[in-house]
Design a protein around this motif. Structure first.
Motif, mmCIF file in Angstrom:
data_model
loop_
_atom_site.group_PDB
_atom_site.id
_atom_site.type_symbol
_atom_site.label_atom_id
_atom_site.label_comp_id
_atom_site.label_asym_id
_atom_site.label_seq_id
_atom_site.Cartn_x
_atom_site.Cartn_y
_atom_site.Cartn_z
ATOM 1 N N PRO A 133 0.872 -1.185 -0.046
ATOM 2 C CA PRO A 133 0.034 0.127 0.014
ATOM 3 C C PRO A 133 0.918 1.369 0.197
ATOM 4 N N GLY A 134 0.411 2.326 -0.574
ATOM 5 C CA GLY A 134 1.422 3.663 -0.791
ATOM 6 C C GLY A 134 0.381 4.815 -0.558
ATOM 7 N N ALA A 135 1.025 5.902 0.087
ATOM 8 C CA ALA A 135 0.367 6.818 0.675
ATOM 9 C C ALA A 135 1.481 8.152 -0.089
ATOM 10 N N VAL A 136 0.636 9.089 -0.459
ATOM 11 C CA VAL A 136 1.167 10.163 -1.019
ATOM 12 C C VAL A 136 1.074 11.447 -0.160
ATOM 13 N N LEU A 137 1.985 11.900 0.408
ATOM 14 C CA LEU A 137 2.128 13.330 1.329
ATOM 15 C C LEU A 137 2.076 14.494 0.245
ATOM 16 N N MET A 138 0.817 15.389 0.572
ATOM 17 C CA MET A 138 0.564 16.470 -0.285
ATOM 18 C C MET A 138 0.146 17.824 0.633
ATOM 19 N N ARG A 139 0.670 18.857 -0.076
ATOM 20 C CA ARG A 139 0.316 20.074 0.842
ATOM 21 C C ARG A 139 -0.733 20.766 -0.443
ATOM 22 N N PRO A 140 -1.940 20.877 -0.118
ATOM 23 C CA PRO A 140 -2.942 21.408 -1.367
ATOM 24 C C PRO A 140 -2.676 22.773 -1.073
ATOM 25 N N ARG A 141 -3.070 23.622 -2.198
ATOM 26 C CA ARG A 141 -2.973 24.762 -2.364
ATOM 27 C C ARG A 141 -4.505 25.546 -2.135
ATOM 28 N N PHE B 32 -2.233 4.283 -8.200
ATOM 29 C CA PHE B 32 -1.086 3.779 -7.613
ATOM 30 C C PHE B 32 -1.228 3.818 -6.196
ATOM 31 N N ALA B 33 -2.048 4.531 -5.255
ATOM 32 C CA ALA B 33 -1.942 4.601 -4.018
ATOM 33 C C ALA B 33 -3.190 4.451 -3.323
ATOM 34 N N ARG B 34 -3.120 4.137 -2.003
ATOM 35 C CA ARG B 34 -4.427 3.862 -1.306
ATOM 36 C C ARG B 34 -4.778 5.198 -0.294
ATOM 37 N N TYR B 35 -3.547 5.752 0.149
ATOM 38 C CA TYR B 35 -3.727 6.873 1.111
ATOM 39 C C TYR B 35 -3.268 8.353 0.564
ATOM 40 N N VAL B 36 -3.964 9.356 0.848
ATOM 41 C CA VAL B 36 -3.230 10.786 0.967
ATOM 42 C C VAL B 36 -2.925 11.243 2.381
ATOM 43 N N SER B 37 -1.844 11.783 2.530
ATOM 44 C CA SER B 37 -1.529 12.223 3.957
ATOM 45 C C SER B 37 -1.289 13.989 3.741
ATOM 46 N N LEU B 38 -2.061 14.764 4.595
ATOM 47 C CA LEU B 38 -2.165 16.064 4.771
ATOM 48 C C LEU B 38 -1.828 16.715 5.721
ATOM 49 N N LYS B 39 -1.276 17.857 5.889
ATOM 50 C CA LYS B 39 -1.134 18.834 7.120
ATOM 51 C C LYS B 39 -2.525 18.959 7.559
ATOM 52 N N HIS B 40 -2.421 18.797 8.952
ATOM 53 C CA HIS B 40 -3.769 18.922 9.700
ATOM 54 C C HIS B 40 -4.420 20.248 9.112
ATOM 55 N N THR B 41 -3.689 21.298 9.471
ATOM 56 C CA THR B 41 -4.282 22.674 9.427
ATOM 57 C C THR B 41 -4.878 23.202 7.936
ATOM 58 N N MET B 42 -4.774 22.179 7.108
ATOM 59 C CA MET B 42 -5.132 22.308 5.707
ATOM 60 C C MET B 42 -6.520 21.492 5.696
ATOM 61 N N LEU B 43 -6.992 20.861 6.791
ATOM 62 C CA LEU B 43 -7.965 19.794 6.366
ATOM 63 C C LEU B 43 -9.365 20.528 7.063
ATOM 64 N N ASN B 44 -10.483 20.126 6.351
ATOM 65 C CA ASN B 44 -11.920 20.451 6.778
ATOM 66 C C ASN B 44 -12.809 19.276 6.254
ATOM 67 N N PRO B 45 -14.038 19.258 6.771
ATOM 68 C CA PRO B 45 -14.813 18.102 6.376
ATOM 69 C C PRO B 45 -15.106 17.967 4.956
ATOM 70 N N PHE B 46 -15.133 19.120 4.177
ATOM 71 C CA PHE B 46 -15.349 18.731 2.786
ATOM 72 C C PHE B 46 -14.266 18.242 2.098
ATOM 73 N N LEU B 47 -12.941 18.699 2.400
ATOM 74 C CA LEU B 47 -11.842 18.312 1.796
ATOM 75 C C LEU B 47 -11.526 16.849 2.159
ATOM 76 N N ILE B 48 -11.817 16.361 3.303
ATOM 77 C CA ILE B 48 -11.730 15.237 3.720
ATOM 78 C C ILE B 48 -12.669 13.950 2.991
ATOM 79 N N ASN B 49 -13.935 14.538 2.968
ATOM 80 C CA ASN B 49 -14.818 13.713 2.242
ATOM 81 C C ASN B 49 -14.593 13.646 0.903
ATOM 82 N N PHE B 50 -13.992 14.823 0.044
ATOM 83 C CA PHE B 50 -13.569 14.981 -1.401
ATOM 84 C C PHE B 50 -12.370 13.753 -1.721
ATOM 85 N N VAL B 51 -11.623 13.894 -0.998
ATOM 86 C CA VAL B 51 -10.408 12.810 -1.041
ATOM 87 C C VAL B 51 -11.020 11.388 -0.850
#
Length: 240
Positions: free
Chosen positions: A155-163, A178-197
């Motif tokens: 299983p792969g995960a991609v770390l990202m910094r969304p703009r 090619f991946a099963r996970y996305v890893s994001l900085k917690h300060t960039m997250l909101n319910p919409f973005l989590i659900n979208f991913v």
């Protein structure tokens, strides 16, 4: 929600050492997050920086040391005198101790400075047996894609910094091939973005979450996992 010890329980013990990994396990972490660098002799050392200066009594680039030379360094005294003599682990030793006993989230820092690192990690994991709880992540999406092409069972995960708090639909659709996970900085997250991913058949990890209120908020938003220096803040109970 998975609790992932950031470089082990790095608030309590020197990061990326067995002392930190054991502490994370005892504090109830579901996964241990750790970083790897290729050595001069092609082994996989567990260390975050590309140089040894910050976390050992040595100096220089990891890639200029053999694994045997790295193991002679003191990787604990910088954190506290009580950890004097703690060593830089070898990834093979970590897998031998923890594989299929606790989840492992292994981070590749960059394949551009470490040619062949994907093959080295893949061969080692294959030797111990593939597991859904042995995940490899990187900011270098090409490295995760290469690893998937070589070893699709890992299983792969991609770390990202969304703009601007957004991720392009096409980018997520591509990552999901090619991946099963996305890893994001917690300060960039909101319910919409989590659900979208998650709507792209990807799970979401948040890093690095060291506040209890933040962790509980993310849990309410149905995050799949949080990476933290303090596993005990969030784990339901410690493990023996």
């Amino acid at each position: 929600m998975h609790i992932i010890g950031h470089r082990g329980a790095s608030a309590y013990a020197p990061e990326n050492t067995f002392a930190a990994f054991e502490k994370a396990r005892k504090l109830g972490a579901d996964f241990i997050e750790l970083d790897v660098q290729l050595t001069k002799d092609g082994e996989l050392a567990v260390i975050h920086d590309d140089k040894v200066d910050r976390t050992t009594n040595g100096t220089g680039f990891v890639r200029h040391f053999t694994m045997k030379e790295l193991k002679k360094l003191d990787a604990g005294s910088w954190f506290s005198p009580s950890f004097q003599g703690e060593k830089i682990p070898e990834l093979e030793d970590v897998l031998h101790k923890y594989h299929k006993k606790i989840g492992l989230l292994i981070e590749i820092k960059s394949s551009r400075t470490q040619p062949g690192v994907e093959q080295a990690i893949g061969r080692l994991i294959e030797r111990y047996g593939f597991s859904n709880n042995t995940i490899v992540q990187s900011f270098d999406a090409d490295a995760i894609m290469t690893l998937h092409n070589l070893y699709p069972s890992i299983p792969g995960a991609v770390l990202m910094r969304p703009r601007f708090g957004m991720l392009p639909h096409g980018r997520l659709r591509h990552i999901a091939t090619f991946a099963r996970y996305v890893s994001l900085k917690h300060t960039m997250l909101n319910p919409f973005l989590i659900n979208f991913v998650q709507s792209h058949n990807l799970k979401v990890f948040a890093w690095t979450v060291n506040g209890l209120k933040t962790g509980l908020r993310l849990q309410g938003w149905k995050i799949d996992g949080i990476i933290t220096d303090y596993p005990d803040y969030f784990a339901k109970e410690g493990k023996a």
